[in-house]
Design a protein around this motif. Structure first.
Motif, PDB file in Angstrom:
ATOM      1  N   VAL A 976     -22.369  -5.670   9.757  1.00  0.00           N
ATOM      2  CA  VAL A 976     -23.373  -5.235   8.787  1.00  0.00           C
ATOM      3  C   VAL A 976     -24.320  -4.225   9.429  1.00  0.00           C
ATOM      4  O   VAL A 976     -24.680  -3.208   8.817  1.00  0.00           O
ATOM      5  N   PHE A 980     -24.817  -0.385   8.303  1.00  0.00           N
ATOM      6  CA  PHE A 980     -26.147   0.091   7.911  1.00  0.00           C
ATOM      7  C   PHE A 980     -26.482   1.398   8.623  1.00  0.00           C
ATOM      8  O   PHE A 980     -26.958   2.364   8.010  1.00  0.00           O
ATOM      9  N   THR A 983     -24.403   4.235   7.186  1.00  0.00           N
ATOM     10  CA  THR A 983     -24.893   4.618   5.854  1.00  0.00           C
ATOM     11  C   THR A 983     -26.129   5.498   5.965  1.00  0.00           C
ATOM     12  O   THR A 983     -26.249   6.542   5.287  1.00  0.00           O
TER      13      THR A 983
END
Length: 999
Positions: A976, A980, A983
């Motif tokens: 994750v 992140f 992104t």
């Protein structure tokens, strides 16, 4: 290097160094003065180690005696009176002399009537020669002709029997027993007539016995004869003539010796082919400090005792210059003709060294304020340097034991061992030409000024018995085996081995107590300060104003970081230290807890684990002050009080709870000193240990997965006389009292050793003592038996014990044991013996008694002199003790799991540390580097050692447990987080592109 050297390499290196230091060349007066500086430069400790080697082929081994000391028969067979007969029968003992006893040498060992008995003793020993003296007064009762047929027959029988056995006679013409008639008529050796009469007596002996004798000694120890016979009067004839008369008597003794040598050389040597010399006695002396002045005084001391007679004979026919310059008119002068006559009047150098002169008959003024010593090796080197490298025959050497000692004469054995070892080193290391050795003496006898208060014989004589049978002492077996082997040949068990320890072997270091410094770091102070920049230039605390506090962290303790870094330098895998019960629980219970200290211990243990060092933690270790117990417990009986047992259990529970996540290797009690324990205290201590072990086993082991046991001090005990059953029984008894007392209940049958109970019962019943050894109930036996996970022991040295009382200071009346010192062993500055093989014997003993239990050597170390160059003793100690531990593991199959060196540093254990501590700085000693190399090699691998592939060990980190058990969660969180970041990157990238398009 950590790997053991090939057996011959240390010897070759030492021999090379000795050659570089220089062997004596051609002797000259004064050249012996280099002896002291040479021996001060020899390599330490190598030069002091026992030399396993043999003597040259054909080396002569013998024993000796003197007529007046052993013959007796003072009125038998027509014997005349000697000056010793007269002296011993005086009604009052001369001032300064020990009582001679009522009979002196009247009967003594009665050798006159027991020729075959004495020769049988020689046969049993296996000697090559026998030194004995002829009694002048037995052969010539009036000192002059006619001879006594009975006397001639007596010595003829002795020589015949020696010839039958193949034993070479070494015959002394004069051993202090001058015919009284010559003393009365002429004044003895003070008269110039005596040399001629002595020549006549010698001629009689050469004619009657010369065909059977190859070695003749004209006289024994002329220093004692002259100085104490005619100077001080301490010995017969008891003339107190002062130095002048003593020097005159010595002058005549030298003339007498020269006359006899020339008589033999001119008239008997061609046919009899023998050798003639004079037995010269000497002491050894060492300087108080190594200064040129002190060395000159030492040289002068030897000149005044040995050189007095040796220099005229072996150098130039005249006295030493130091005597001539210091004594002026007191010293007689030789004419040039006399000098030529005396010079060279000896075929070999006959040396007497030992208990007759050393520390006894040496005049204190002749030490010249220096220190007397008993170093035979240095004396041999000095003689070699001073007197033209003569062939040396040691014709008397030995020591003594108490007059009450009967069979087990351990003290005598170890002095004998020392002297013979020094002779061997003089031959092998120093190039001294020694061709024979004579132990003194064959049998007990009358010991001159000391009467029967001491014994010097290999064979015991009961002087009160009628038949005077000889009983062999332990020294007989020692000397017999030494002769058989011609020295001390190397044995396989004395050689180092190659090999490595198993995977996971614990390499550790010990600190009794870690250095606790809970001083907070500066940034933990919540106070607010103002800097006075105008006046004081100091920080001023603002009262009533505080910043917010933060949680304490382990990094706040600077002292921990330093200690951890020092430990990392050593490459150890384990660190052993003890907690301080008295500081953790000052009141002895949980009503007051030192949380700061507990936090410090937690931090220390966690930091050890962080660097992959396993903490080994002892709950209690006795120290001098209050036995390291809380004051309230120490005040009310300490371990004598059963309440201490329960207090210890509560304390242990607290420690397991507070520290158990970090500590997986526990010691309940570290080295409880049995020397300072009462039987009641030991009883309670055992119950406390067992209860704590069961507490851990039932409540903490499953979750904490650790191990726990007790650590006992276990020095090895060896019988002083290895051939003596009595000494072996004493050694076994001491092992049970020292180790078995606490070990047998835990590792054995749950009860005290039977040897202890039987001994105490005997002592209590016979001697009315009241030593009560408590009894365990059956439930207590079950509780204590098996309360261990491993056998932990601390070992430092080996002790010799004997059964015969010899030295009251070192005798334990309670256990009836005599402590003995092997003076050939290497010793530390505190006199601790360095005996590596003792560790191997101990480990084998533990296995034989308690089975294949896992064993940890929890402490092993030695003190060293702070000024000792390069820490050499400790390097030797660690190398050889670990090698003996390897032998126990590899050859004896001992389940050895770890080894710990004592100690960490000199600050907490002065003189024992691997780090020195000077001026607030820690410096690694060479022994640390040596130990680290052994650790890195996991022992002593050699070319033939198979490679040991060990799995990589992972640090045991309790704080990491959370992460190891949640690997899937960690992987998801990591995914994750990465997504992140990616992104955000793309959003930022495309946002900038859109902006550029609009522009």
């Amino acid at each position: 290097a950590a790997s053991p050297l090939p057996p011959l390499l240390p010897l070759l290196l030492l021999l090379l160094l000795l050659l570089l230091l220089g062997r004596p060349g051609l002797g000259a007066p004064g050249q012996g003065a280099g002896t002291w500086s040479r021996f001060a430069r020899l390599p330490y400790p190598q030069d002091q180690l026992f030399l396993h080697d043999t003597f040259p082929d054909g080396f002569l081994w013998g024993a000796g005696s003197a007529a007046y000391q052993t013959e007796g028969g003072w009125r038998q067979g027509g014997k005349g009176a000697s000056i010793w007969d007269t002296f011993a029968h005086r009604p009052a003992t001369p001032s300064g002399a020990a009582p001679l006893g009522p009979v002196g040498g009247d009967v003594a060992s009665d050798s006159y009537n027991n020729v075959f008995r004495d020769v049988e003793g020689l046969r049993r020993l296996g000697v090559s020669h026998y030194r004995f003296s002829l009694s002048w007064a037995r052969l010539l009762p009036n000192g002059t002709a006619p001879p006594n047929p009975a006397g001639l027959a007596h010595y003829g029988r002795l020589l015949a029997r020696l010839r039958e056995l193949g034993v070479e006679p070494v015959v002394t013409l004069y051993h202090w027993d001058l015919p009284q008639a010559l003393q009365d008529a002429f004044g003895g050796w003070a008269s110039p007539v005596l040399p001629g009469l002595f020549r006549d007596y010698a001629e009689l002996c050469f004619r009657h016995f010369g065909g059977q004798v190859r070695y003749w000694l004209t006289m024994d120890n002329p220093y004692v004869v002259a100085w104490h016979g005619y100077g001080t009067g301490r010995l017969p004839p008891g003339v107190r003539g002062g130095p002048r008369l003593a020097y005159l008597a010595a002058h005549h003794l030298l003339q007498a010796h020269a006359k006899v040598w020339h008589l033999y050389n001119d008239h008997f040597r061609p046919a009899q082919r023998g050798n003639v010399s004079i037995a010269l006695s000497s002491h050894w002396i060492k300087p108080q400090r190594m200064t040129e002045k002190n060395i000159k005084e030492c040289q002068k001391s030897l000149d005044f005792v040995l050189g007095w007679f040796a220099k005229p004979i072996f150098i130039d026919g005249d006295y030493p210059e130091s005597m001539k310059s210091n004594l002026s008119s007191l010293l007689p002068e030789f004419s040039e003709a006399e000098k030529k006559y005396i010079k060279g009047a000896a075929d070999f150098f006959a040396l007497s060294f030992g208990a007759t002169l050393s520390f006894q008959l040496l005049d204190s003024h002749m030490k010249f304020q220096q220190l007397e010593s008993i170093s035979l090796r240095q004396l041999l080197y000095w003689i070699n340097s001073e007197y033209n490298n003569p062939q040396i025959f040691i014709v008397e050497n030995g020591w003594f034991v108490s007059g009450t000692t009967k069979k087990d004469d351990a003290k005598y054995i170890y002095y004998l061992k020392k002297f013979i070892m020094e002779t061997l080193k003089a031959i092998r290391y120093d190039g001294v030409n020694v061709f024979g050795y004579t132990v003194w003496s064959l049998l007990d006898g009358f010991e001159w000024h000391r009467g029967y208060s001491i014994r010097r014989g290999l064979f015991y004589v009961d002087f009160q018995s009628h038949d005077k049978k000889l009983m062999p002492k332990s020294s007989v077996l020692f000397y017999q085996k030494l002769i058989e082997k011609n020295g001390f040949p190397p044995l396989p068990e004395n050689q180092p081995i190659e090999g490595v320890f198993p995977c996971g072997f614990a390499w550790g270091i010990v600190d009794n107590y870690i250095q606790v410094d809970t001083t907070p770091a500066q940034f933990l102070d919540s106070s607010v300060y103002v800097w006075d920049v105008h006046q004081t230039k100091k920080l001023i605390k603002v009262d009533g104003v505080y910043a917010s506090k933060r949680k304490r962290h382990c990094v706040d303790f600077a002292a921990i970081r330093l200690q951890i870094s020092l430990l990392q330098e050593m490459h150890v895998t384990h660190f052993h230290f003890s907690l301080k019960w008295s500081l953790i629980l000052p009141l002895g219970n949980l009503s007051l807890i030192n949380h700061t200290l507990v936090h410090y211990y937690q931090c220390f243990a966690s930091e050890l684990l962080r660097v992959n060092i396993t903490p080994v933690v002892a709950l209690w270790q006795p120290m001098i002050e209050n036995q390291e117990l809380p004051a309230s417990l120490a005040k009310y009986g300490a371990w004598e009080n059963t309440e201490t047992v329960q207090a210890f259990v509560e304390y242990a529970r607290f420690c397991f709870t507070s520290l158990g996540d970090h500590v997986k290797f526990w010691i309940t009690m570290n080295e409880p000193s049995v020397k300072n324990l009462t039987y009641t205290a030991g009883h309670n201590l055992l119950k406390a240990h067992a209860k704590v072990w069961h507490l851990y086993d039932k409540e903490f082991r499953r979750s904490q997965k650790g191990k726990i046991s007790i650590a006992l001090q276990a020095d090895w005990v060896e019988p002083a006389c290895p051939f003596s059953r009595n000494d072996q029984e004493v050694a076994d008894r001491i092992l049970e009292f020292d180790i078995g007392w606490l070990a047998e209940p835990i590792f054995g049958n749950g009860d005290y050793p039977e040897v202890m109970r039987a001994w105490l019962h005997r002592r209590n019943s016979v001697d009315l003592y009241n030593f009560h050894l408590p009894y365990f109930s059956e439930d207590e036996k079950k509780l204590i038996q098996g309360s261990f996970d491993f056998f932990a022991l601390s070992h430092y040295t080996t002790t010799l014990v004997g059964s015969e009382k010899e030295d009251a200071v070192k005798y334990d009346h309670y256990l009836e044991v005599q402590m003995i010192n092997d003076i050939t062993w290497l010793h530390s500055p505190s006199r601790a013996a360095v005996v590596p093989w003792g560790l191997r014997k101990l480990l084998k003993w533990v296995k034989s008694k308690y089975g294949n239990v896992p064993v940890y050597v929890m402490a092993n170390g030695i003190d060293d002199d702070q000024n000792m160059v390069h820490d050499k003793l400790r390097v030797y100690y660690i190398q050889n003790y670990i090698n003996e531990a390897l032998k126990a593991y590899a050859l004896d199959d001992v389940n050895l799991q770890g080894y710990f060196v004592y100690s960490f540093n000199d600050k907490t254990a002065p003189k024992y540390g691997l780090y020195s501590y000077i001026a607030n700085q820690y410096e690694p000693k060479p022994s640390l580097k040596h130990y680290r190399e052994i650790i890195d090699n996991n022992g002593f691998p050699g070319p033939e050692t198979p490679e040991l592939l060990c799995p990589e060990e992972v640090a045991s980190c309790p704080d990491c447990h959370f992460f190891r058990t949640r690997k899937s969660l960690l992987a998801f969180i990591s995914f994750v987080f990465v997504a992140f970041i990616v992104t955000i990157f793309f959003i930022t990238y495309y946002s900038k592109r859109v902006e550029r398009q609009y522009k």
